[in-house]
Design a protein around this motif. Structure first.
Motif, mmCIF file in Angstrom:
data_model
loop_
_atom_site.group_PDB
_atom_site.id
_atom_site.type_symbol
_atom_site.label_atom_id
_atom_site.label_comp_id
_atom_site.label_asym_id
_atom_site.label_seq_id
_atom_site.Cartn_x
_atom_site.Cartn_y
_atom_site.Cartn_z
ATOM 1 N N GLU A 45 17.369 5.555 -20.491
ATOM 2 C CA GLU A 45 18.084 5.819 -21.742
ATOM 3 C C GLU A 45 18.432 7.294 -21.749
ATOM 4 O OE1 GLU A 45 17.043 4.033 -25.739
ATOM 5 O OE2 GLU A 45 16.362 6.116 -25.998
ATOM 6 N N ILE A 47 20.575 10.479 -23.932
ATOM 7 C CA ILE A 47 21.264 10.952 -25.131
ATOM 8 C C ILE A 47 22.170 12.084 -24.671
ATOM 9 C CG2 ILE A 47 21.028 12.071 -27.376
ATOM 10 C CD1 ILE A 47 18.311 10.661 -27.652
ATOM 11 N N THR A 48 23.462 11.927 -24.959
ATOM 12 C CA THR A 48 24.428 12.926 -24.532
ATOM 13 C C THR A 48 25.252 13.436 -25.691
ATOM 14 O OG1 THR A 48 26.199 11.335 -24.069
ATOM 15 C CG2 THR A 48 24.677 11.829 -22.261
ATOM 16 N N THR A 59 27.543 12.772 -30.336
ATOM 17 C CA THR A 59 26.231 12.577 -29.727
ATOM 18 C C THR A 59 25.917 11.094 -29.733
ATOM 19 O OG1 THR A 59 25.544 14.723 -30.579
ATOM 20 C CG2 THR A 59 23.795 13.259 -29.815
ATOM 21 N N ARG A 61 23.431 7.761 -27.939
ATOM 22 C CA ARG A 61 22.300 7.258 -27.141
ATOM 23 C C ARG A 61 22.811 6.066 -26.344
ATOM 24 N NH1 ARG A 61 18.082 6.597 -30.642
ATOM 25 N NH2 ARG A 61 19.007 4.681 -31.380
ATOM 26 N N LEU A 75 24.711 8.717 -32.721
ATOM 27 C CA LEU A 75 23.509 9.169 -33.421
ATOM 28 C C LEU A 75 23.803 9.820 -34.771
ATOM 29 C CD1 LEU A 75 21.240 10.424 -30.510
ATOM 30 C CD2 LEU A 75 21.200 8.243 -31.733
#
Length: 149
Positions: A45, A47-48, A59, A61, A75
């Protein structure tokens, strides 16, 4: 003779792999990609934060299952994001994006995780493009050796 001395540093820099304004080289990319593949994570997983005028900005996930982006959640809003609108869905997507910018002669400035090899931050710009380029940050990456239960 002085003309030869003025030109010589250029040839020395080219022979040593100097990339001018580009901070990340094809060698850096290959080294990091090899480290990532050696670790063998197909389930993770991440998050970027993605900033681009060419698709999703924000942002997100992302759950990666068997090397494929399976689902993504914004997010900020909590809503699902179709994975096909993301510039980055998997770590391999990031590597391919970096490779594309390098091949096009773009300005590429990327940092990689020393332990796992994945790209952590990047600023990518193509020559002769008026947009702001593509910028990303991997805020979190949680690998798993097998599919989540």
């Amino acid at each position: 003779m002085p003309a030869v001395l003025r030109i010589a540093p250029f040839f020395v820099a080219a022979a040593l792999g100097c990339e001018g304004p580009t901070g990340t080289t094809a060698f850096d990319l290959a080294k990091a990609r090899s480290l990532w593949h050696r670790n063998g994570f197909d389930f993770y997983e991440l998050i970027t934060l993605q900033e681009c005028f060419c698709g999703f900005t924000g942002t997100v996930r992302i759950s990666v299952v068997d090397g494929v982006a399976g689902s993504a959640i914004d997010l900020v809003t909590g809503e699902r994001v179709p994975v096909d609108v993301l510039r980055i869905g998997t770590v391999e997507d990031v590597f391919q994006t970096i490779e594309f910018y390098l091949e096009q002669g773009g300005t590429v400035d990327v940092s990689f995780d020393d332990r796992l090899g994945y790209p952590v931050t990047g600023r990518l710009d193509l020559p002769d493009h008026s947009d702001a380029g593509f910028h990303f940050e991997v805020l979190s990456l949680e690998p798993s050796l097998s599919e989540p239960l």
